[in-house]
Design an enzyme around this catalytic site. Structure first.
Site, PDB file in Angstrom:
ATOM      1  N   LYS A  51     -12.047   0.342  -0.374  1.00  0.00           N
ATOM      2  CA  LYS A  51     -11.146   1.160  -1.191  1.00  0.00           C
ATOM      3  C   LYS A  51     -11.629   1.137  -2.657  1.00  0.00           C
ATOM      4  CE  LYS A  51      -7.564   0.037   2.184  1.00  0.00           C
ATOM      5  NZ  LYS A  51      -7.559   1.168   3.084  1.00  0.00           N
ATOM      6  N   SER A  72       0.788  -1.229   0.000  1.00  0.00           N
ATOM      7  CA  SER A  72       0.000   0.000   0.000  1.00  0.00           C
ATOM      8  C   SER A  72       0.818   1.277   0.000  1.00  0.00           C
ATOM      9  CB  SER A  72      -0.927   0.004   1.205  1.00  0.00           C
ATOM     10  OG  SER A  72      -0.177  -0.135   2.389  1.00  0.00           O
TER      11      SER A  72
HETATM   12  C1  PLP Z   1      -2.616  -3.739   2.921  1.00  0.00           C
HETATM   13  C2  PLP Z   1      -3.817  -3.474   3.772  1.00  0.00           C
HETATM   14  N1  PLP Z   1      -4.460  -4.506   4.335  1.00  0.00           N
HETATM   15  C3  PLP Z   1      -5.547  -4.312   5.094  1.00  0.00           C
HETATM   16  C4  PLP Z   1      -6.055  -3.047   5.329  1.00  0.00           C
HETATM   17  C5  PLP Z   1      -7.284  -2.871   6.160  1.00  0.00           C
HETATM   18  O1  PLP Z   1      -8.391  -2.621   5.329  1.00  0.00           O
HETATM   19  P1  PLP Z   1      -9.733  -2.025   5.913  1.00  0.00           P
HETATM   20  O2  PLP Z   1      -9.616  -0.555   5.801  1.00  0.00           O
HETATM   21  O3  PLP Z   1     -10.838  -2.616   5.098  1.00  0.00           O
HETATM   22  O4  PLP Z   1      -9.842  -2.473   7.355  1.00  0.00           O
HETATM   23  C6  PLP Z   1      -5.424  -1.942   4.760  1.00  0.00           C
HETATM   24  C7  PLP Z   1      -5.988  -0.576   4.991  1.00  0.00           C
HETATM   25  O5  PLP Z   1      -5.473   0.427   5.004  1.00  0.00           O
HETATM   26  C8  PLP Z   1      -4.263  -2.156   3.961  1.00  0.00           C
HETATM   27  O6  PLP Z   1      -3.616  -1.123   3.416  1.00  0.00           O
END
Ligand code: PLP
Length: 410
Positions: free
Chosen positions: A259, A200
């Site tokens: 997202k 991310s």
């Molecule tokens: C790589 C990754 N996994 C999991 C999550 C968690 O996602 P959620 O916002 O649906 O809890 C994020 C959120 O920022 C993320 O960047």
């Protein structure tokens, strides 16, 4: 009657501990100041806010994860509104105790179909899905070892910790190191390799096919976080694994509905026995109120749109290329990757915050600074996310403004 406390030593000062930690964050420029974004579905990515003096201001949002603008898609909003009027604002129950509605079932069926897996399981977010699924699988498998990429998201790290399993961290996207670790763990021992498809913060893409191949060779399960890929990659938006010949061999896929799909919630998709295990033993699934039915209905519509409309993704990728061309023309260095995430390295938390503040105040550009622990120290950056509604003129203006601010803050 309560006896007087006989201990005469000084009382523990709770406040001083909390205040000292917060001070430390402020000193390092890592204190998190939230900007109260008055989001407008109509004007997104433009939004409104009040500055410190209370004056009304507007800016363009360059750090939203609503990449495809599905949170402001008319059909998605209509589903949310229609289902809320039909079913109410919340589910008011855990999945086991009256909190499973037909909307939850339909959404799980759609997710299983999207990922071509036997089953899928919803959570209140992908964070919770990672935490619960990884810890549950790690606890159930006897003497399990978990192999985790060093850049994995906090939710994965917490899941691994909570599993109580022996943990092996491999260098980021380093197949040689991964293989070295795999070779050290007895072949008879259960193993899970946990990694992301699109990282991310740096936007790196992992070598999924090669990791899956290694997993097969050493009899390990694979668990992939596709949170930043679902909706955006693949013929039907099923993520990066879906584009590969090994797609059937990825054991567990984790994704978000928040997202690319623009709503809220998370999930895993896998074979029935894995889903049933997490459903039956996962504390973070069992002991919490389920998602509102209306949210499920809206997320389902969003997925369906992105499964069937094949024009959205190519148009988005054109924008990503156009945007990067503007950055190049203006000499702005960003991390090289093949994803949609554009990270401009700054390398210092104070400077990162100053640049971000100046962009907002003087240029009406909102990019939240990314500091430790979201990234490692020294890797502080401006993480820029383009959405479907950013226009050519917005990109041009951002590149020019960034050039000015970066040069003046050097
Ligand atoms: C790589 C990754 N996994 C999991 C999550 C968690 O996602 P959620 O916002 O649906 O809890 C994020 C959120 O920022 C993320 O960047």
């Amino acid at each position: 009657m309560i006896a007087n406390c006989p201990i005469k030593t000084a009382k523990f000062n709770y406040d001083s501990i909390f205040e000292a930690r917060i001070e430390e964050l402020k000193r390092e420029g890592r204190y998190r100041y939230f900007l109260d974004v008055n989001k407008s579905a109509q004007h997104f990515p433009k939004f409104f806010y009040a500055d410190q003096r209370g004056d009304k201001k507007s800016a363009i949002n360059w750090c939203s994860n609503d990449y495809l603008c599905m949170s402001v898609h008319e059909e998605v909003i209509s589903k949310l509104s229609y289902a809320a009027h039909r079913s109410g604002a919340g589910s008011s129950g855990t999945r086991n105790i009256s909190g499973t509605t037909n909307f939850h079932r339909e959404l799980e069926n759609t997710l299983a179909e999207l990922h071509e897996k036997e089953s899928a399981l919803l959570f209140n977010g992908a964070y919770l899905a990672n935490l619960t699924a990884i810890s549950t699988l790690g606890k159930i498998l006897p003497n399990c070892a978990i192999l985790s990429d060093e850049r994995n998201h906090a939710s994965i790290i917490e899941g691994v910790k909570a599993s109580g399993c022996e943990k092996f961290v491999f260098h980021h996207n380093d197949l040689g190191h991964l293989q070295q670790i795999l070779a050290q763990v007895e072949i008879s021992r259960p193993k899970i390799i946990v990694f992301e498809s699109v990282y991310s913060m740096n936007g790196n893409i992992s070598p999924i096919a090669e990791i899956v191949k290694l997993a097969k060779q050493y009899n390990a399960l694979t668990y992939i976080d596709e949170v930043h890929a679902v909706g955006l990659y693949g013929e039907r938006g099923a993520g990066l694994a879906s584009t590969l010949a090994v797609k059937d061999q990825v054991d567990v896929i984790n994704g978000t509905l928040a997202k690319g799909y623009g709503v809220i919630g998370g999930y895993i998709a896998a074979k029935q026995s894995i889903i049933d295990t997490v459903r039956s033993f996962g504390s973070g699934f069992i002991f919490t109120t389920s998602l509102p039915p209306a949210v499920c209905s809206a997320a389902n519509r969003s997925i369906q749109i992105l499964m069937t409309d094949k024009t959205i993704r190519p148009r988005y990728w054109e924008k990503v290329l156009e945007f990067r061309a503007f950055l190049n023309e203006n000499g702005i260095k960003f991390l090289p990757n093949h994803s949609h995430i554009t990270s401009v390295p700054i390398g210092d938390s104070q400077r990162c915050k100053k640049i971000s503040d100046r962009l907002l105040k003087e240029f009406e550009i909102y990019i939240q600074p990314i500091n430790y622990p979201t990234v490692q120290r020294g890797e502080e950056c401006l993480r820029i996310t383009l959405t479907m509604r950013h226009e050519t003129r917005d990109m041009f203006y951002l590149a020019k403004s960034l050039k000015t601010v970066l040069n003046e803050s050097a």
